[in-house]
Design a protein around this motif. Structure first.
Motif, PDB file in Angstrom:
ATOM      1  N   ALA A  11       0.822  -1.205   0.000  1.00  0.00           N
ATOM      2  CA  ALA A  11       0.000   0.000   0.000  1.00  0.00           C
ATOM      3  C   ALA A  11       0.856   1.254   0.000  1.00  0.00           C
ATOM      4  O   ALA A  11       0.517   2.238  -0.648  1.00  0.00           O
ATOM      5  N   SER A  12       1.980   1.201   0.714  1.00  0.00           N
ATOM      6  CA  SER A  12       2.753   2.427   0.871  1.00  0.00           C
ATOM      7  C   SER A  12       3.603   2.742  -0.354  1.00  0.00           C
ATOM      8  O   SER A  12       3.872   3.892  -0.633  1.00  0.00           O
ATOM      9  N   SER A  13       4.003   1.696  -1.088  1.00  0.00           N
ATOM     10  CA  SER A  13       4.933   1.972  -2.192  1.00  0.00           C
ATOM     11  C   SER A  13       4.347   1.532  -3.532  1.00  0.00           C
ATOM     12  O   SER A  13       5.070   1.139  -4.433  1.00  0.00           O
ATOM     13  N   LEU A  14       3.040   1.579  -3.635  1.00  0.00           N
ATOM     14  CA  LEU A  14       2.364   0.997  -4.788  1.00  0.00           C
ATOM     15  C   LEU A  14       2.777   1.567  -6.143  1.00  0.00           C
ATOM     16  O   LEU A  14       3.212   0.807  -7.002  1.00  0.00           O
ATOM     17  N   PRO A  15       2.726   2.868  -6.338  1.00  0.00           N
ATOM     18  CA  PRO A  15       2.965   3.390  -7.691  1.00  0.00           C
ATOM     19  C   PRO A  15       4.351   3.054  -8.230  1.00  0.00           C
ATOM     20  O   PRO A  15       4.473   2.543  -9.341  1.00  0.00           O
ATOM     21  N   ALA A  16       5.370   3.319  -7.439  1.00  0.00           N
ATOM     22  CA  ALA A  16       6.734   3.185  -7.945  1.00  0.00           C
ATOM     23  C   ALA A  16       7.146   1.734  -8.164  1.00  0.00           C
ATOM     24  O   ALA A  16       7.616   1.365  -9.244  1.00  0.00           O
ATOM     25  N   VAL A  17       6.881   0.888  -7.159  1.00  0.00           N
ATOM     26  CA  VAL A  17       7.415  -0.468  -7.197  1.00  0.00           C
ATOM     27  C   VAL A  17       6.604  -1.401  -8.095  1.00  0.00           C
ATOM     28  O   VAL A  17       7.158  -2.177  -8.861  1.00  0.00           O
ATOM     29  N   TYR A  18       5.244  -1.272  -8.020  1.00  0.00           N
ATOM     30  CA  TYR A  18       4.418  -2.301  -8.662  1.00  0.00           C
ATOM     31  C   TYR A  18       3.871  -1.902 -10.025  1.00  0.00           C
ATOM     32  O   TYR A  18       3.179  -2.676 -10.664  1.00  0.00           O
ATOM     33  N   LYS A  19       4.146  -0.706 -10.434  1.00  0.00           N
ATOM     34  CA  LYS A  19       3.530  -0.178 -11.641  1.00  0.00           C
ATOM     35  C   LYS A  19       3.640  -1.145 -12.818  1.00  0.00           C
ATOM     36  O   LYS A  19       2.639  -1.579 -13.387  1.00  0.00           O
ATOM     37  N   SER A  20       4.836  -1.523 -13.133  1.00  0.00           N
ATOM     38  CA  SER A  20       5.018  -2.368 -14.303  1.00  0.00           C
ATOM     39  C   SER A  20       4.379  -3.748 -14.122  1.00  0.00           C
ATOM     40  O   SER A  20       3.873  -4.328 -15.060  1.00  0.00           O
ATOM     41  N   LYS A  21       4.355  -4.236 -12.883  1.00  0.00           N
ATOM     42  CA  LYS A  21       3.764  -5.547 -12.625  1.00  0.00           C
ATOM     43  C   LYS A  21       2.245  -5.533 -12.774  1.00  0.00           C
ATOM     44  O   LYS A  21       1.644  -6.535 -13.095  1.00  0.00           O
ATOM     45  N   HIS A  22       1.634  -4.393 -12.470  1.00  0.00           N
ATOM     46  CA  HIS A  22       0.162  -4.326 -12.497  1.00  0.00           C
ATOM     47  C   HIS A  22      -0.397  -4.064 -13.881  1.00  0.00           C
ATOM     48  O   HIS A  22      -1.506  -4.487 -14.190  1.00  0.00           O
ATOM     49  N   VAL A  23       0.345  -3.343 -14.678  1.00  0.00           N
ATOM     50  CA  VAL A  23      -0.206  -2.858 -15.946  1.00  0.00           C
ATOM     51  C   VAL A  23      -0.602  -3.996 -16.891  1.00  0.00           C
ATOM     52  O   VAL A  23      -1.718  -4.023 -17.407  1.00  0.00           O
ATOM     53  N   LEU A  24       0.290  -4.961 -17.058  1.00  0.00           N
ATOM     54  CA  LEU A  24       0.010  -6.033 -18.027  1.00  0.00           C
ATOM     55  C   LEU A  24      -1.229  -6.865 -17.662  1.00  0.00           C
ATOM     56  O   LEU A  24      -2.134  -7.017 -18.492  1.00  0.00           O
ATOM     57  N   PRO A  25      -1.321  -7.390 -16.393  1.00  0.00           N
ATOM     58  CA  PRO A  25      -2.534  -8.144 -16.053  1.00  0.00           C
ATOM     59  C   PRO A  25      -3.803  -7.304 -16.170  1.00  0.00           C
ATOM     60  O   PRO A  25      -4.848  -7.801 -16.596  1.00  0.00           O
ATOM     61  N   LEU A  26      -3.712  -6.007 -15.820  1.00  0.00           N
ATOM     62  CA  LEU A  26      -4.884  -5.130 -15.941  1.00  0.00           C
ATOM     63  C   LEU A  26      -5.324  -5.019 -17.397  1.00  0.00           C
ATOM     64  O   LEU A  26      -6.519  -5.067 -17.709  1.00  0.00           O
ATOM     65  N   ILE A  27      -4.358  -4.884 -18.284  1.00  0.00           N
ATOM     66  CA  ILE A  27      -4.692  -4.768 -19.708  1.00  0.00           C
ATOM     67  C   ILE A  27      -5.338  -6.058 -20.207  1.00  0.00           C
ATOM     68  O   ILE A  27      -6.345  -6.025 -20.921  1.00  0.00           O
ATOM     69  N   ILE A  28      -4.788  -7.208 -19.784  1.00  0.00           N
ATOM     70  CA  ILE A  28      -5.354  -8.492 -20.235  1.00  0.00           C
ATOM     71  C   ILE A  28      -6.792  -8.652 -19.736  1.00  0.00           C
ATOM     72  O   ILE A  28      -7.698  -8.984 -20.507  1.00  0.00           O
ATOM     73  N   ILE A  29      -7.020  -8.353 -18.447  1.00  0.00           N
ATOM     74  CA  ILE A  29      -8.391  -8.444 -17.907  1.00  0.00           C
ATOM     75  C   ILE A  29      -9.300  -7.470 -18.646  1.00  0.00           C
ATOM     76  O   ILE A  29     -10.435  -7.793 -19.007  1.00  0.00           O
ATOM     77  N   GLY A  30      -8.779  -6.255 -18.902  1.00  0.00           N
ATOM     78  CA  GLY A  30      -9.557  -5.242 -19.614  1.00  0.00           C
ATOM     79  C   GLY A  30      -9.973  -5.710 -21.000  1.00  0.00           C
ATOM     80  O   GLY A  30     -11.119  -5.518 -21.418  1.00  0.00           O
ATOM     81  N   ILE A  31      -9.042  -6.362 -21.715  1.00  0.00           N
ATOM     82  CA  ILE A  31      -9.358  -6.850 -23.070  1.00  0.00           C
ATOM     83  C   ILE A  31     -10.460  -7.907 -23.004  1.00  0.00           C
ATOM     84  O   ILE A  31     -11.401  -7.886 -23.812  1.00  0.00           O
ATOM     85  N   VAL A  32     -10.385  -8.806 -22.008  1.00  0.00           N
ATOM     86  CA  VAL A  32     -11.409  -9.852 -21.865  1.00  0.00           C
ATOM     87  C   VAL A  32     -12.773  -9.221 -21.573  1.00  0.00           C
ATOM     88  O   VAL A  32     -13.788  -9.553 -22.212  1.00  0.00           O
ATOM     89  N   VAL A  33     -12.801  -8.283 -20.625  1.00  0.00           N
ATOM     90  CA  VAL A  33     -14.072  -7.625 -20.266  1.00  0.00           C
ATOM     91  C   VAL A  33     -14.642  -6.871 -21.467  1.00  0.00           C
ATOM     92  O   VAL A  33     -15.829  -6.993 -21.797  1.00  0.00           O
TER      93      VAL A  33
END
Ligand code: CUA
Length: 351
Positions: A11-33
């Motif tokens: 929660a405290s370091s979300l934008p900097a550390v996890y950004k690249s890890k979150h983007v791809l799965p979000l895009i894949i879920i978004g394409i399915v939806v």
């Protein structure tokens, strides 16, 4: 506990550390939806072909709204699904969540963006409504009478009525909806217009047909036992064909009024043995005005009104019923020479 430490760290370091890890799965879920949402929009025939200027504008507005909704639905759903999957705590984790004091930038974004979208959509909708209801000079005025369970169309200027709505292509038609008994709703799906016919109110709607053809007129308000059969047709003709039809229909009215003798004997009931009306004309009128209740041109059981074939009805009885109504049938469904014509047709069913 490990999980809580990990969660706090996330929660405290979300934008900097996890950004690249979150983007791809979000895009894949978004394409399915987005794919599933688009599929149910494109694979199902939601709307008929638009055959009026109003329908073209309204249907376009509807699809713009739909695709805007799909866009935002996809974003929200993708984040939701991903969060449920990725940030779910383990079942045995009973600890409190990390203390979060909101995120001003995020809250401003999710307030301002929807506000702008709503304002744009509202303005677009207003423009469509204004254009759809803009009254054209010299339009064709038609009175629409709704009653249990049929439609009658009055060409006021020409002075006659029909059971089928006939309109010219490319010219605005001004429909004055009136109800003779209960509330009905006039609807031509292909025109994209619908309006309630309410007793005591002259409700005006406008439509400008853009394609010649025949389309259904449907009653869209539950109005009684015959609601589902309260149907008629609208025929869109080219202006030339319409003018010819109008002249011909006016001519019929003229001949009717000039020879009142056609209905007089039937009304007097003195020559009951031989109907004076034209049964062939009567059959056409019957098909337009009576089959909403009397099924199969009066030859079948099961309608709102009874089967008329082989019932031994006399001309006097039939004429009286048409003129004055009775039981659930209202008076005045057909008028003028058509009273005798329809009576003559009903009598042919007795043989
Ligand atoms: Cu008239 Cu339903």
């Amino acid at each position: 506990m490990y999980s809580e430490v990990a969660r706090t760290a996330r929660a405290s370091s979300l934008p900097a550390v996890y950004k690249s890890k979150h983007v791809l799965p979000l895009i894949i879920i978004g394409i399915v939806v987005a794919g599933l949402t688009a599929a149910q929009a494109l694979l199902i025939d939601w709307l008929p072909a638009a055959t009026s200027e109003q329908a073209e504008r309204t249907f376009t507005l509807l699809w713009v709204l739909f695709w805007c909704s799909t866009f935002f639905f996809t974003i929200v759903t993708a984040v939701l699904i991903y969060s449920i999957w990725k940030f779910r705590v383990s079942d045995d984790d009973l600890g409190d969540g990390p203390p979060i004091h909101g995120n001003t930038r995020l809250e401003v974004v999710w307030t301002v963006v929807p506000s702008i979208v709503l304002v744009v959509v509202a303005i677009y909708g207003y423009i469509v409504l204004q254009r759809n209801e803009a009254v054209a000079a010299g339009n064709l005025k038609v009175d629409v009478y709704a009653q249990q369970f049929n439609w009658t169309f009055g060409y006021t200027d020409a002075g006659f009525q029909t059971g089928t709505l006939v309109v010219p292509e490319g010219k605005q038609v001004e429909l004055h909806l009136r109800a003779r008994d209960v509330i009905h709703s006039f609807w031509v799906p292909e025109f994209g217009v619908k309006g309630d016919a309410v007793p005591g109110i002259d409700h005006v709607i406008w439509t400008t047909p853009t394609k010649t053809g025949t389309y259904p007129v449907v009653c869209a308000e539950l109005c009684g036992v015959g609601h589902s059969v309260m149907r008629s047709k609208v025929v869109v003709l080219s202006q030339v064909d319409f003018d010819a039809w109008l002249a011909k229909s006016k001519g019929k009215v003229g001949s009717t009024t000039s020879t009142p003798a056609t209905s007089t004997p039937a009304a007097a009931g003195t020559t009951a043995a031989s109907p004076s009306g034209n049964a062939t004309v009567g059959k056409t009128v019957f098909a337009a005005s009576c089959t909403g209740c009397h099924m199969g041109d009066g030859t079948q059981d099961g309608g709102v009104g009874p089967k008329l074939q082989g019932t031994g009805l006399t001309l006097d009885l039939v004429t009286d019923q048409i003129k004055n109504g009775g039981a659930t049938m209202p008076a005045g469904l057909v008028s003028g020479a058509d009273e005798a014509n329809v009576a003559a047709y009903v009598i042919t069913l007795q043989k």
